[in-house]
Design a protein around this motif. Structure first.
Motif, PDB file in Angstrom:
ATOM      1  N   VAL A 207       0.856  -1.170   0.000  1.00 21.76           N
ATOM      2  CA  VAL A 207       0.000   0.000   0.000  1.00 21.76           C
ATOM      3  C   VAL A 207       0.897   1.226   0.000  1.00 21.76           C
ATOM      4  CG1 VAL A 207      -0.231   0.007   2.521  1.00 21.76           C
ATOM      5  CG2 VAL A 207      -1.967   1.137   1.110  1.00 21.76           C
ATOM      6  N   GLY A 208       0.533   2.233  -0.768  1.00 25.79           N
ATOM      7  CA  GLY A 208       1.326   3.455  -0.864  1.00 25.79           C
ATOM      8  C   GLY A 208       0.447   4.611  -1.290  1.00 25.79           C
ATOM      9  N   CYS A 209       1.042   5.764  -1.485  1.00 28.28           N
ATOM     10  CA  CYS A 209       0.273   6.970  -1.777  1.00 28.28           C
ATOM     11  C   CYS A 209       0.773   7.665  -3.037  1.00 28.28           C
ATOM     12  CB  CYS A 209       0.351   7.948  -0.607  1.00 28.28           C
ATOM     13  SG  CYS A 209      -0.503   7.362   0.876  1.00 28.28           S
ATOM     14  N   LEU A 210      -0.151   8.187  -3.801  1.00 31.70           N
ATOM     15  CA  LEU A 210       0.178   9.046  -4.922  1.00 31.70           C
ATOM     16  C   LEU A 210       0.698  10.385  -4.404  1.00 31.70           C
ATOM     17  CD1 LEU A 210      -3.044   8.404  -7.031  1.00 31.70           C
ATOM     18  CD2 LEU A 210      -0.748   7.586  -7.612  1.00 31.70           C
ATOM     19  N   ALA A 211       1.518  11.045  -5.191  1.00 30.62           N
ATOM     20  CA  ALA A 211       2.037  12.349  -4.788  1.00 30.62           C
ATOM     21  C   ALA A 211       0.910  13.364  -4.660  1.00 30.62           C
ATOM     22  CB  ALA A 211       3.076  12.836  -5.794  1.00 30.62           C
ATOM     23  N   GLN A 212      -0.081  13.275  -5.546  1.00 35.58           N
ATOM     24  CA  GLN A 212      -1.238  14.164  -5.525  1.00 35.58           C
ATOM     25  C   GLN A 212      -2.496  13.336  -5.778  1.00 35.58           C
ATOM     26  OE1 GLN A 212      -1.182  17.367  -4.745  1.00 35.58           O
ATOM     27  NE2 GLN A 212       1.059  17.469  -4.623  1.00 35.58           N
ATOM     28  N   PRO A 213      -3.601  13.662  -5.102  1.00 38.59           N
ATOM     29  CA  PRO A 213      -4.856  12.939  -5.363  1.00 38.59           C
ATOM     30  C   PRO A 213      -5.268  13.080  -6.826  1.00 38.59           C
ATOM     31  CG  PRO A 213      -5.036  14.307  -3.386  1.00 38.59           C
ATOM     32  CD  PRO A 213      -3.758  14.699  -4.066  1.00 38.59           C
ATOM     33  N   MET A 214      -5.931  12.046  -7.342  1.00 35.08           N
ATOM     34  CA  MET A 214      -6.355  12.036  -8.737  1.00 35.08           C
ATOM     35  C   MET A 214      -7.829  11.663  -8.840  1.00 35.08           C
ATOM     36  SD  MET A 214      -3.177  10.086 -10.650  1.00 35.08           S
ATOM     37  CE  MET A 214      -3.847  10.484 -12.273  1.00 35.08           C
ATOM     38  N   GLU A 215      -8.464  12.168  -9.873  1.00 34.24           N
ATOM     39  CA  GLU A 215      -9.807  11.705 -10.200  1.00 34.24           C
ATOM     40  C   GLU A 215      -9.733  10.221 -10.577  1.00 34.24           C
ATOM     41  OE1 GLU A 215     -12.645  13.173  -9.992  1.00 34.24           O
ATOM     42  OE2 GLU A 215     -12.036  15.270  -9.641  1.00 34.24           O
ATOM     43  N   PRO A 216     -10.736   9.433 -10.187  1.00 33.21           N
ATOM     44  CA  PRO A 216     -10.683   7.986 -10.469  1.00 33.21           C
ATOM     45  C   PRO A 216     -10.443   7.636 -11.932  1.00 33.21           C
ATOM     46  CG  PRO A 216     -12.453   8.472  -8.935  1.00 33.21           C
ATOM     47  CD  PRO A 216     -11.910   9.796  -9.381  1.00 33.21           C
ATOM     48  N   ALA A 217     -11.130   8.313 -12.844  1.00 33.00           N
ATOM     49  CA  ALA A 217     -10.966   8.000 -14.265  1.00 33.00           C
ATOM     50  C   ALA A 217      -9.553   8.321 -14.741  1.00 33.00           C
ATOM     51  CB  ALA A 217     -11.992   8.773 -15.098  1.00 33.00           C
ATOM     52  N   ALA A 218      -9.006   9.439 -14.262  1.00 33.74           N
ATOM     53  CA  ALA A 218      -7.639   9.812 -14.643  1.00 33.74           C
ATOM     54  C   ALA A 218      -6.629   8.834 -14.072  1.00 33.74           C
ATOM     55  CB  ALA A 218      -7.340  11.237 -14.170  1.00 33.74           C
TER      56      ALA A 218
END
Length: 260
Positions: free
Chosen positions: A139-150
């Motif tokens: 489990v990890g994290c994206l640098a910035q939140p993203m829209e699900p489709a993107a």
């Protein structure tokens, strides 16, 4: 440099005790100390064409992710692909080694490689072993939140997926991502418990998609697609441990699943 030294380099990174009980990782064909290694062909699956390629490229050892010999061989008559591959490897003097669930479960292993490709940070095991020496999924994290489709489009582009299966898109953004290469749907509940926004894997049963629309975004890449970068990982491990070893990446796409 002999086969044993290659096996030891792989097992220092991914010790065989980390493999699942059902697995058959390790050296499958070959004599460990007696044979010098002329080159190592790296692949996900051992097929007849892969054995031929190893011979043509002067590699007398194949290192694969998936074991060639997974179930016991009761005879060697050439009736199955596995039997033909074993016979050909023996005839041509090609050793075969598999780094499978031990490499999945190792720190820095297959799932960490997937996370690296997606640029996830704060990466840790999703389901660590009791002793903390390994685990299933990450489990990890994206640098910035993203829209699900993107986010799904990024996954599709990164892994070269033609048809990415997913459940209904959630209304919230995707930041925390859990994943497991290959057949990882057994970790879906763990991903939900850890409040991941998305869970990626290679295979998932039909009924597992139901009922999670408000809990988690599910993305299913395909088994081969999710593990394709394992070849790069194995090459990295061997290059760092044995810089003088010649390694060759297979040119064969061994994915048995085709889409139209």
């Amino acid at each position: 440099m002999n086969i044993q030294q290659v096996a030891e380099a792989l097992e220092r990174f991914a010790p065989l005790p980390l493999q699942e009980d059902y697995d058959n990782a390790g050296l499958q064909i070959g004599l460990t100390a007696a044979e010098d290694v002329s080159g190592v062909l790296l692949c996900l699956d051992v097929t007849e064409n892969v054995v031929r390629e190893a011979v043509a490229k002067h590699c007398n050892m194949i290192v694969a992710h998936h074991p060639l010999i997974f179930r016991p061989l009761r005879h060697l008559t050439g009736q199955t692909q596995v039997e033909r591959c074993v016979a050909m490897a023996l005839q041509k003097g090609v050793a075969v080694y598999a780094a499978h669930t031990n490499l999945d479960n190792a720190p820095g292993g297959v799932n960490f490689m997937m996370a690296e490709k997606l640029a996830l940070g704060q990466v840790r095991f999703l389901q660590p072993t009791a002793d903390g020496r390994g685990g299933s999924g990450i489990v990890g994290c994206l640098a910035q939140p993203m829209e699900p489709a993107a986010f799904l489009q990024q996954v599709k582009d990164t892994f070269g997926v033609q048809a990415l299966h997913h459940n209904a898109l959630p209304s919230r953004l995707i930041r925390k991502v859990a994943l497991c290469g290959g057949a990882g749907d057994f970790l879906l509940d763990a991903a939900i418990r850890q409040q991941a926004d998305a869970f990626l894997t290679g295979e998932m049963g039909y009924h597992r998609y139901f009922g999670h629309e408000d809990e988690i975004l599910i993305g299913v890449l395909g088994h081969y697609q999710s593990e394709q970068f394992t070849i790069q990982l194995m090459q990295r491990i061997l290059h760092e441990a044995l810089p003088d070893l010649r390694t060759v990446v297979t040119s064969e796409n061994t994915n048995p699943i085709h889409t139209v």
